[in-house]
Design a protein around this motif. Structure first.
Motif, mmCIF file in Angstrom:
data_model
loop_
_atom_site.group_PDB
_atom_site.id
_atom_site.type_symbol
_atom_site.label_atom_id
_atom_site.label_comp_id
_atom_site.label_asym_id
_atom_site.label_seq_id
_atom_site.Cartn_x
_atom_site.Cartn_y
_atom_site.Cartn_z
ATOM 1 N N GLY A 402 20.576 -2.308 -0.736
ATOM 2 C CA GLY A 402 19.498 -2.066 -1.678
ATOM 3 C C GLY A 402 18.307 -2.969 -1.521
ATOM 4 O O GLY A 402 17.156 -2.512 -1.537
ATOM 5 N N VAL A 403 18.539 -4.269 -1.343
ATOM 6 C CA VAL A 403 17.401 -5.191 -1.290
ATOM 7 C C VAL A 403 16.588 -4.995 -0.011
ATOM 8 O O VAL A 403 15.358 -5.101 -0.007
ATOM 9 N N ARG A 404 17.255 -4.688 1.099
ATOM 10 C CA ARG A 404 16.512 -4.473 2.354
ATOM 11 C C ARG A 404 15.634 -3.232 2.238
ATOM 12 O O ARG A 404 14.459 -3.260 2.622
ATOM 13 N N HIS A 405 16.187 -2.150 1.711
ATOM 14 C CA HIS A 405 15.407 -0.923 1.584
ATOM 15 C C HIS A 405 14.283 -1.082 0.553
ATOM 16 O O HIS A 405 13.205 -0.495 0.702
ATOM 17 N N THR A 406 14.528 -1.882 -0.480
ATOM 18 C CA THR A 406 13.478 -2.144 -1.460
ATOM 19 C C THR A 406 12.328 -2.915 -0.817
ATOM 20 O O THR A 406 11.163 -2.617 -1.061
ATOM 21 N N ALA A 407 12.661 -3.901 -0.001
ATOM 22 C CA ALA A 407 11.623 -4.661 0.697
ATOM 23 C C ALA A 407 10.841 -3.757 1.655
ATOM 24 O O ALA A 407 9.615 -3.901 1.795
ATOM 25 N N ASP A 408 11.531 -2.819 2.305
ATOM 26 C CA ASP A 408 10.836 -1.842 3.160
ATOM 27 C C ASP A 408 9.820 -1.045 2.338
ATOM 28 O O ASP A 408 8.674 -0.839 2.766
ATOM 29 N N PHE A 409 10.244 -0.606 1.170
ATOM 30 C CA PHE A 409 9.387 0.180 0.274
ATOM 31 C C PHE A 409 8.158 -0.636 -0.136
ATOM 32 O O PHE A 409 7.022 -0.135 -0.127
ATOM 33 N N ILE A 410 8.376 -1.908 -0.477
ATOM 34 C CA ILE A 410 7.268 -2.784 -0.870
ATOM 35 C C ILE A 410 6.263 -2.915 0.266
ATOM 36 O O ILE A 410 5.046 -2.776 0.067
ATOM 37 N N GLU A 411 6.765 -3.158 1.472
ATOM 38 C CA GLU A 411 5.845 -3.347 2.605
ATOM 39 C C GLU A 411 5.102 -2.063 2.934
ATOM 40 O O GLU A 411 3.923 -2.107 3.329
ATOM 41 N N GLU A 412 5.763 -0.926 2.763
ATOM 42 C CA GLU A 412 5.069 0.350 2.994
ATOM 43 C C GLU A 412 3.925 0.528 2.002
ATOM 44 O O GLU A 412 2.824 0.956 2.380
ATOM 45 N N LYS A 413 4.165 0.189 0.741
ATOM 46 C CA LYS A 413 3.125 0.320 -0.275
ATOM 47 C C LYS A 413 1.988 -0.669 -0.042
ATOM 48 O O LYS A 413 0.806 -0.341 -0.235
ATOM 49 N N LEU A 414 2.324 -1.873 0.386
ATOM 50 C CA LEU A 414 1.287 -2.862 0.674
ATOM 51 C C LEU A 414 0.446 -2.435 1.867
ATOM 52 O O LEU A 414 -0.770 -2.645 1.902
ATOM 53 N N GLU A 415 1.092 -1.807 2.850
ATOM 54 C CA GLU A 415 0.370 -1.305 4.014
ATOM 55 C C GLU A 415 -0.591 -0.193 3.618
ATOM 56 O O GLU A 415 -1.723 -0.101 4.141
ATOM 57 N N GLU A 416 -0.169 0.641 2.676
ATOM 58 C CA GLU A 416 -1.070 1.719 2.196
ATOM 59 C C GLU A 416 -2.297 1.131 1.518
ATOM 60 O O GLU A 416 -3.407 1.660 1.645
ATOM 61 N N LYS A 417 -2.107 0.008 0.816
ATOM 62 C CA LYS A 417 -3.229 -0.637 0.117
ATOM 63 C C LYS A 417 -4.134 -1.389 1.086
ATOM 64 O O LYS A 417 -5.344 -1.434 0.906
ATOM 65 N N ASN A 418 -3.485 -2.009 2.095
ATOM 66 C CA ASN A 418 -4.236 -2.836 3.047
ATOM 67 C C ASN A 418 -3.847 -2.465 4.466
ATOM 68 O O ASN A 418 -3.132 -3.223 5.127
ATOM 69 N N PRO A 419 -4.249 -1.300 4.947
ATOM 70 C CA PRO A 419 -3.859 -0.891 6.308
ATOM 71 C C PRO A 419 -4.356 -1.881 7.347
ATOM 72 O O PRO A 419 -5.451 -2.429 7.256
ATOM 73 N N ALA A 420 -3.496 -2.098 8.347
ATOM 74 C CA ALA A 420 -3.860 -3.047 9.426
ATOM 75 C C ALA A 420 -5.070 -2.519 10.170
ATOM 76 O O ALA A 420 -5.185 -1.319 10.468
ATOM 77 N N LYS A 421 -5.963 -3.418 10.438
ATOM 78 C CA LYS A 421 -7.194 -3.019 11.144
ATOM 79 C C LYS A 421 -6.980 -3.033 12.658
ATOM 80 O O LYS A 421 -6.236 -3.844 13.157
#
Length: 421
Positions: A402-421
């Motif tokens: 659960g915690v690993r998949h939750t962290a994946d979800f968090i990073e995906e959402k952060l990437e949507e907010k701040n896509p890598a340039k």
């Protein structure tokens, strides 16, 4: 990325955030956990930066006023609001703001009322996290904060609106802080959905298992619920007297955790008599329940605390208060249980464990007696279906990360907010 985790309450409110912070830290994020001072050692032991919230919830729960509030005493709650609760909340708001001014994102427990406002003021991503599915509305089950369940889907969904009512008493305090400290114009109110920020749902992180709680497909995309968040504890060394007690075979484990018992000595006497009558043995974790005596008995071994992930696997069954973390640990260990719910989400977990067939009917404190304990103990011993269902649940839970998949979800959402340039 600098991510602040904001939470307050008992260990059940804090430990899941420690687990999540530890996983995010492994991925290179700089994690600061802001919570009560009682958890400084736990945070730093897990290599997280710690920032204290001076609202001492742990001390409050052990005071007479706090014990009355935990018991759901409405008169006590109202009378303590201005003299105890408001000053604590003012300190909390000041402390989380001081700690979060340079954060790139925040993850907050709903009890930390200012998390929403800080994200709004700093224009940074926010996540709401909870070990219990109390935030996102659903037709599948009733809001877990309610002490009863409804069978109507529309009413279930509507029950989640009451979350706003639970914070309504603090809106004047929050709005004053928003205006004077954060320079925010709009006011929070019972009519404003605080799960939506800037027109979008704030992503929700649930630290519980979809094998146990149904995942609503309407949540997809903004809710992560992919398994319990278990803390990997360091190896624990049991005292010799505990090992000697365990030599006679698996005992029951009994824990009321931080729930203040009305008559702790009487409950202890009842447990001692019940285990003697049934010929069973138990390890009693006294925690902050008010039980102070240490028993020298062939039937009961008392200890302040023992790591659940150490003692539950060696137990025959678990009798406990129904906190989310204790319930999850008992499920992971594959043990049948009796839940003695007191308040909050505990009746929800008691119903859920009964529904999935791993627990006997709940036993409330007002119904406790030697006869009642004897009946429950004998039921857990004789009804092998409970053990079978508990083993089946455990086999599903151990496959989840659960915690690993939750962290994946968090990073995906952060990437949507701040896509890598």
């Amino acid at each position: 990325m600098k991510i602040n985790l904001l939470t307050i309450g008992t260990r059940g409110d804090v430990q899941p955030f420690i687990v999540l912070g530890k996983e995010l830290s492994k991925r290179g994020h700089h994690i600061t956990i802001c919570t009560g001072g009682a958890f400084k050692d736990l945070a730093e032991k897990n290599r997280l930066t710690f920032s204290a919230i001076r609202a001492d919830y742990a001390d409050l729960t052990q005071s007479e006023e706090g014990k009355n509030m935990l018991k759901g005493n409405l008169i006590s709650i109202v009378s303590q609001m201005k003299t105890v609760i408001y000053p604590m909340m003012e300190q909390m708001l000041d402390d989380i703001w001081a700690a979060s001014k340079d954060a790139d994102a925040i993850i907050y427990h709903p009890k930390v009322f200012g998390g929403y406002d800080i994200a709004e003021a700093l224009h940074i991503p926010a996540f709401i996290a909870h070990p219990v599915p109390v935030i996102a509305p659903t037709r599948l089950f009733t809001n877990p904060v309610l002490p009863f369940a409804m069978q109507n889907g529309a009413l279930n969904r509507a029950s989640f609106k009451m979350n706003r009512l639970l914070t309504a008493a603090f809106f004047s305090l929050i709005n004053k802080w928003r205006h004077e400290t954060l320079s925010l114009p709009d006011k929070r109110s019972v009519f404003k959905d605080d799960s939506i920020l800037n027109g979008k749902h704030i992503p929700v992180l649930y630290g519980c298992s979809p094998s146990i709680i149904p995942f609503d497909q309407q949540w997809k995309g903004h809710v992560s619920m992919q398994g319990f968040w278990f803390l990997d504890e360091d190896a624990w060394t049991p005292p010799p007297e505990l090992l000697r007690f365990l030599e006679a075979g698996p005992p029951f484990t009994v824990s009321f955790s931080s729930m203040p018992l009305r008559n702790p000595d009487h409950i202890l006497d009842m447990l001692q008599q019940a285990f003697k009558e049934t010929g069973q043995r138990a390890i009693l974790l006294t925690g902050s329940s008010g039980i102070k005596q240490t028993i020298d008995s062939p039937h009961i071994f008392t200890a302040g605390s023992i790591p659940h992930d150490w003692i539950f696997p060696q137990s025959q069954a678990v009798i406990h208060h129904g906190g989310a973390g204790t319930t999850a640990a008992a499920l992971k260990a594959g043990k049948p249980m009796v839940i003695c719910p007191f308040s909050g989400d505990q009746p929800f977990w008691a119903r859920k464990m009964r529904d999935i067939g791993v627990a006997a009917a709940p036993l409330k404190e007002r119904d406790m007696s030697v006869k009642a304990f004897v009946s429950k103990i004998n039921e857990l011993v004789s009804n092998h279906t409970y053990s079978q269902r508990a083993s089946e649940a455990a086999s599903l839970i151990v496959k989840e990360d659960g915690v690993r998949h939750t962290a994946d979800f968090i990073e995906e959402k952060l990437e949507e907010k701040n896509p890598a340039k």
